[in-house]
Design a protein around this motif. Structure first.
Motif, PDB file in Angstrom:
ATOM      1  N   LYS A 153     -26.507 -65.201  74.957  1.00  0.00           N
ATOM      2  CA  LYS A 153     -27.940 -64.966  74.756  1.00  0.00           C
ATOM      3  C   LYS A 153     -28.698 -65.317  76.024  1.00  0.00           C
ATOM      4  CE  LYS A 153     -31.998 -65.927  71.874  1.00  0.00           C
ATOM      5  NZ  LYS A 153     -32.616 -66.707  70.792  1.00  0.00           N
ATOM      6  N   PHE A 155     -32.764 -65.400  77.718  1.00  0.00           N
ATOM      7  CA  PHE A 155     -34.170 -65.511  77.304  1.00  0.00           C
ATOM      8  C   PHE A 155     -35.108 -64.941  78.359  1.00  0.00           C
ATOM      9  CE2 PHE A 155     -34.278 -68.281  73.534  1.00  0.00           C
ATOM     10  CZ  PHE A 155     -32.961 -68.700  73.483  1.00  0.00           C
ATOM     11  N   HIS A 186     -33.407 -62.458  73.887  1.00  0.00           N
ATOM     12  CA  HIS A 186     -34.701 -62.885  73.358  1.00  0.00           C
ATOM     13  C   HIS A 186     -35.725 -62.165  74.216  1.00  0.00           C
ATOM     14  CE1 HIS A 186     -37.553 -66.063  71.636  1.00  0.00           C
ATOM     15  NE2 HIS A 186     -38.289 -65.220  72.361  1.00  0.00           N
ATOM     16  N   VAL A 241     -32.385 -59.757  69.693  1.00  0.00           N
ATOM     17  CA  VAL A 241     -32.411 -60.708  68.577  1.00  0.00           C
ATOM     18  C   VAL A 241     -33.815 -60.770  67.968  1.00  0.00           C
ATOM     19  CG1 VAL A 241     -30.506 -62.105  69.444  1.00  0.00           C
ATOM     20  CG2 VAL A 241     -32.841 -62.686  70.120  1.00  0.00           C
ATOM     21  N   HIS A 242     -33.877 -61.224  66.783  1.00  0.00           N
ATOM     22  CA  HIS A 242     -35.101 -61.476  65.992  1.00  0.00           C
ATOM     23  C   HIS A 242     -36.258 -60.526  66.293  1.00  0.00           C
ATOM     24  CE1 HIS A 242     -36.018 -63.768  69.599  1.00  0.00           C
ATOM     25  NE2 HIS A 242     -35.433 -64.894  69.214  1.00  0.00           N
TER      26      HIS A 242
HETATM   27 ZN    ZN Z   1     -34.838 -66.429  70.534  1.00  0.00          ZN
END
Ligand code: ZN
Ligand code: URP
Ligand code: ZN
Length: 475
Positions: A153, A155, A186, A241-242
């Protein structure tokens, strides 16, 4: 150990039929119309009459025991996976974090230590990479090939903490693309968001609702678009993501229509909660401070359409709980100091079943696909997990589609003092749960033991990708 699950309706992402399922030790060994003749030779019989027999849920986005926002997420691997099991989730993929300058191996060891001997269900790790100079790319490749950590992941948000620049993202994506890894992004323009946050604070806007008012949907859409275009240049798939809103979803849809391997998850909070939660009296809104922020309600229908049309493939939780009483209070006088994140790992399956299937927004097969199968395929666990098939792990949920339950912090199993869904009645309950053949939940009661869950190495996944900018230089 042999367990026979009889009389159930087996639902996978593609099938729907009545059958008996025989489990031997950790795996499914036989599925048949009637396996009654085996009854004298089995150790346990589970009657699944009027129940669905579905693959255990896979929650591809959790943060157990994670230092963040000046504190640590309230669930650790013991309490968080115990709660997940109650909800019918049998695998989580959690995030290890590389501190800046740290070896990815050190970070991985730390997360192995956090989880070892504690988990009630199986788990894997993504690796949050906070810096990735060229010298470290070989470590990333080793994680993919040797350690079963095949996703990373990065960011675009949280400057000074987790944010990485575009060059780092591009470098990581290029390596992932070459090696069959995947970058999870992200995607929010954190630099611009922080500028807006500073302005809000200067104006004396300190209440929780300013968390949402300083994070416009365009900041997410810009991040999503940038992530996808960087991935396109790098010759790599990307997983957003999200994803929380229509603006961001449009960018994913455009890319997918162009044939780019862009994948995205959303989370129950974006399907069931909205901006008005921040306008609750007093400091209540802090319970919903999570990133991205909750959006205007009309976005929810767009996200459901995205799930139905496969522009969104996965529903995960982004479970990152902080107690209201003594953790969310860190931001009492300044919304930007409220630890970002909320609880969710326990109720993903019944929320999505209730809102999706009972609410007539998705089919039963799609329910299984978005809560289990798609995550297994995208993250290299399929067909070991994510389906009911001979040879697959016996991660099985006996799901009662008619039973109703009211969600409450009084009765949930997550170690957090509030629920975002307090008082909400949902239909559809994970009644009995098997994790690799072992019954861990029986008639809604936990009968497992901590340490039952094991780390799962994940495989590489290859995608059809266009030639990368680097590859063009090698002709
Ligand atoms: Zn996140
Ligand atoms: O608010 C959130 N989402 N907290 C967890 C960290 C992240 O960005 O996923
Ligand atoms: Zn997260």
């Amino acid at each position: 150990m042999k367990t026979l699950i009889k009389n159930g309706r087996v639902i996978t992402a593609v099938d729907d039929y009545y059958a008996d399922v025989l489990v031997e030790d950790e795996r499914i060994v036989l599925i048949g119309e009637s396996l009654a003749h085996l009854e004298p030779n089995v150790d346990k019989i589970i009657d699944a009459k009027d129940r669905y027999v579905i693959p255990g849920g896979i929650d591809a986005h959790t943060h157990m025991d994670m230092p963040f926002g000046g504190t640590t997420s309230a669930d650790d691997f013991e309490t968080g996976t115990f709660a997940a099991a109650h909800g019918g989730t049998t695998t989580i993929i959690d995030f290890a974090i590389q501190a800046k300058g740290q070896s990815l191996y050190t970070a991985l060891d730390t997360w192995h230590e956090k989880a070892a001997g504690k988990a009630a269900i199986d788990y894997g790790f993504h690796m949050i990479t906070t810096d990735l100079p060229r010298e470290r790319i070989s470590e990333m490749k080793k994680l993919i090939h040797d350690e079963g950590v095949t996703s990373f992941k990065m960011f675009m948000a949280y400057p000074g903490v987790l944010l990485v620049d575009d060059a780092t993202i591009f470098r990581g994506m290029s390596a992932a693309g070459e090696e069959g890894g995947l970058i999870c992004m992200h995607a929010e323009n954190g630099i611009v968001i922080d500028e807006i946050v500073r302005y809000a604070i200067e104006k004396g806007h300190t209440a929780p609702k300013y968390h949402a008012l300083t994070r416009p949907t365009q900041a997410e859409a810009e991040g999503v678009n940038r992530a996808i275009r960087l991935a396109e240049m790098a010759g790599s798939p990307v997983y957003i993501v999200h994803l929380s809103c229509h603006d961001a979803l449009k960018r994913v849809k455009e890319a997918r229509d162009e044939g780019i391997p862009a994948f995205a998850e959303t989370c129950p909070q974006y399907l069931f909660l909205d901006y008005t939660a921040y306008e609750k009296a007093g400091f209540e809104g802090a319970k919903y401070v999570m990133t991205p922020a909750l959006r205007e309600k009309w976005n929810q229908d767009e996200l459901w359409t995205g799930l139905r049309m496969n522009d969104l493939q996965v529903v995960s939780t982004d479970h990152c709980p902080f107690c209201f009483k003594d953790q969310k209070q860190l931001g009492k006088d300044d919304f930007s100091k409220i630890p970002n994140g909320g609880p969710g790992v326990e109720h993903r399956m019944n929320l999505i079943f209730n809102g999706g299937v009972v609410g007539n927004r998705i089919t039963l097969n799609r329910f299984v696909e978005i809560t289990s199968t798609a995550a297994a395929k995208i993250f290299g666990l399929f067909p070991r997990k994510g389906t009911i098939a001979v040879g697959s792990d016996a991660d099985i949920v006996i799901f009662d589609p008619n039973k109703k339950v009211t969600i409450s912090a009084e009765t949930h199993h997550m170690r957090v003092d509030y629920s975002c869904y307090e008082g909400m009645e949902v239909q559809g309950v994970a009644e009995t749960v098997l994790s690799r053949g072992k019954v861990v939940i029986e008639n809604c009661k936990y009968v497992g033991r901590k340490g039952d869950g094991k780390f799962q190495k994940r495989s590489r996944v290859q995608h059809h990708i266009k030639e990368s900018a680097y590859a063009k230089l090698n002709h």
